[in-house]
Enzyme design. Structure first.
Site, PDB file in Angstrom:
ATOM      1  N   HIS A 104       0.791  -1.234   0.000  1.00 21.05           N
ATOM      2  CA  HIS A 104       0.000   0.000   0.000  1.00 21.05           C
ATOM      3  C   HIS A 104       0.825   1.287   0.000  1.00 21.05           C
ATOM      4  O   HIS A 104       0.519   2.233   0.733  1.00 21.05           O
ATOM      5  CB  HIS A 104      -0.957   0.014   1.197  1.00 21.05           C
ATOM      6  CG  HIS A 104      -2.081  -0.993   1.094  1.00 21.05           C
ATOM      7  ND1 HIS A 104      -2.491  -1.542  -0.093  1.00 21.05           N
ATOM      8  CD2 HIS A 104      -2.893  -1.529   2.054  1.00 21.05           C
ATOM      9  CE1 HIS A 104      -3.494  -2.378   0.139  1.00 21.05           C
ATOM     10  NE2 HIS A 104      -3.748  -2.404   1.422  1.00 21.05           N
ATOM     11  N   HIS A 174      -9.638   2.409  -0.151  1.00 23.65           N
ATOM     12  CA  HIS A 174      -9.666   1.333   0.832  1.00 23.65           C
ATOM     13  C   HIS A 174     -10.866   1.470   1.772  1.00 23.65           C
ATOM     14  O   HIS A 174     -10.771   1.209   2.976  1.00 23.65           O
ATOM     15  CB  HIS A 174      -8.353   1.323   1.623  1.00 23.65           C
ATOM     16  CG  HIS A 174      -7.936  -0.023   2.110  1.00 23.65           C
ATOM     17  ND1 HIS A 174      -8.626  -0.708   3.077  1.00 23.65           N
ATOM     18  CD2 HIS A 174      -6.906  -0.829   1.747  1.00 23.65           C
ATOM     19  CE1 HIS A 174      -8.015  -1.863   3.311  1.00 23.65           C
ATOM     20  NE2 HIS A 174      -6.967  -1.957   2.508  1.00 23.65           N
ATOM     21  N   GLU A 307     -11.608  -3.464  -3.073  1.00 25.44           N
ATOM     22  CA  GLU A 307     -10.626  -2.526  -3.615  1.00 25.44           C
ATOM     23  C   GLU A 307     -10.330  -2.827  -5.076  1.00 25.44           C
ATOM     24  O   GLU A 307      -9.601  -3.772  -5.368  1.00 25.44           O
ATOM     25  CB  GLU A 307      -9.324  -2.635  -2.825  1.00 25.44           C
ATOM     26  CG  GLU A 307      -9.466  -2.627  -1.328  1.00 25.44           C
ATOM     27  CD  GLU A 307      -8.239  -3.266  -0.666  1.00 25.44           C
ATOM     28  OE1 GLU A 307      -7.109  -3.042  -1.107  1.00 25.44           O
ATOM     29  OE2 GLU A 307      -8.436  -4.019   0.292  1.00 25.44           O
TER      30      GLU A 307
HETATM   31  C1  BGC Z   1      -4.612  -6.018   2.218  1.00 23.77           C
HETATM   32  C2  BGC Z   1      -4.446  -6.766   3.522  1.00 23.77           C
HETATM   33  C3  BGC Z   1      -3.997  -5.808   4.571  1.00 23.77           C
HETATM   34  C4  BGC Z   1      -5.020  -4.718   4.667  1.00 23.77           C
HETATM   35  C5  BGC Z   1      -4.632  -3.694   5.662  1.00 23.77           C
HETATM   36  C6  BGC Z   1      -5.664  -4.995   2.423  1.00 23.77           C
HETATM   37  O1  BGC Z   1      -5.872  -4.283   1.251  1.00 23.77           O
HETATM   38  O2  BGC Z   1      -4.963  -6.890   1.163  1.00 23.77           O
HETATM   39  O3  BGC Z   1      -3.534  -7.819   3.400  1.00 23.77           O
HETATM   40  O4  BGC Z   1      -3.834  -6.439   5.815  1.00 23.77           O
HETATM   41  O5  BGC Z   1      -5.227  -4.098   3.424  1.00 23.77           O
HETATM   42  O6  BGC Z   1      -5.715  -2.986   6.025  1.00 23.77           O
END
Ligand code: BGC
Length: 346
Positions: A104, A174, A307
């Site tokens: 991310h 998210h 997402e």
């Molecule tokens: C990921 C997860 C991660 C999470 C964190 C998601 O988009 O796929 O693996 O733990 O984000 O909030």
């Protein structure tokens, strides 16, 4: 439309809240911190107005939690194996802060930045961020512009980016949804228009192929409840403690990708995207250490993030749709959350 102070960061910077829309239609609260969807309030099928996204009470809660609630994720949503990839003949090295991988956008991703509010009216707001060359290890100075619009049905979001040197980009929202407003989403029904998904290793990196969803707990071609799927005992589910996987969406261009429905409140969400993949994450690592804006503890399964994005680790997978953005080109992606009501009960 209203812009006010949401809170202060520890260093004294002010985080602003931008409120778009008005009842009886959807009302969206955005934060300039992380270009975050903080609250999305609408009239559910049972006639009650509820907030259907997860959000924290203060800026510091957002920075402390690590759950990316409602944030705009960049430069690169999802994982890049070992935080490394080759681009234009040289190796790019990012940090590896999530089980040995990049996640991310890095430890100081776009979700933690103060975005600029370029403009707004009753239903629109445009947030922008300048990410310098080398930010979190990524090459090229990148400018991201993210317009939000509140419609009678829900919300539309556009993601745009330009760069001054060859780089990779994969932006998404998210937002976690809970169409009951609180509690778990176990009884929500999910439909995903995908015939295959991407199995991963223990650190969330693709094993190298897409697998058919048929005969697995990832089969949401027909709407199915989340609770049984996240408790199925399937090895992929066990590895992720639930669903935390990329679904390979059918078709291309703007299209319906997923439908989430709660019969309890009579609320249905249709998600449209132009992206090839949809990461579905059932809040597997929520453990009661962070709180909702209303002060309730968030526990495992209290929301679901849908997402839209490229497939995980695309910069290392030439067979996946490319994440490369060249100077002079514009990265563009659009998503829509459209809500309708259904008969409550059942
Ligand atoms: C990921 C997860 C991660 C999470 C964190 C998601 O988009 O796929 O693996 O733990 O984000 O909030």
């Amino acid at each position: 439309m209203m812009v006010d102070r949401f809170g202060l960061l520890a260093d004294g910077r002010e985080v602003r809240r931008i409120v778009l829309g008005r009842p009886p239609g959807p009302v969206l609260h955005l934060l300039d911190l992380g270009a975050t969807v903080h609250r999305l309030e609408l009239t559910c099928g049972d006639g009650v107005r509820r907030n259907v996204v997860l959000g924290h009470a203060t800026p510091e809660h957002y920075l402390a939690s690590g759950d990316y609630l409602g944030a705009t994720i960049g430069r690169y949503a999802n994982r890049i194996a070992a935080g490394r990839f080759r681009l234009g003949g040289r190796e790019v090295r990012l940090g590896a802060h999530d089980r040995g991988n990049h996640l991310h956008g890095g430890p100081d991703g776009f979700d933690r930045r103060m975005w600029s509010l370029l403009g707004h009216d009753d239903r629109h707001a445009v947030l922008a961020l300048d990410s310098p060359d080398g930010d979190q290890g990524f090459p090229g100075a990148l400018r991201a512009v993210v317009p939000f619009e509140v419609t009678d049905a829900g919300v539309r979001v556009w993601f745009e980016a330009t760069t001054d040197a060859t780089t990779v980009v994969n932006l998404t929202s998210h937002a976690y949804f809970n169409l009951n407003g609180s509690g778990t989403v176990d009884e929500h029904a999910l439909q995903v228009f995908a015939d295959s998904y991407t199995p991963v290793d223990a650190s969330g990196i693709p094993l190298g192929w897409h697998a058919p969803v048929a005969g697995t707990p990832f089969d949401f071609r027909v709407a199915a409840a989340l609770g049984p799927a996240v408790r199925s005992g399937d090895e992929q589910v066990a590895r992720a403690r639930g669903i935390d996987h990329n679904f390979v969406l059918r078709g291309s261009g703007p299209r319906l990708a997923a439908v989430l429905e709660s019969r309890r409140t009579g609320t249905r969400l249709e998600l449209r995207t132009d992206q090839p993949g949809l990461q579905v994450y059932t809040a597997n690592f929520f453990d009661g250490s962070s709180r909702s804006a209303a002060g309730r503890l968030y526990r495992q399964g209290d929301g679901i993030a849908l997402e839209p994005q490229l497939f995980p680790d695309s910069p290392n997978r030439p067979e996946f749709p490319s994440a490369v953005l060249e100077p002079g080109d514009v990265y563009r992606s659009a998503l829509e959350w459209a809500f309708t009501t259904v008969a409550p009960g059942g």
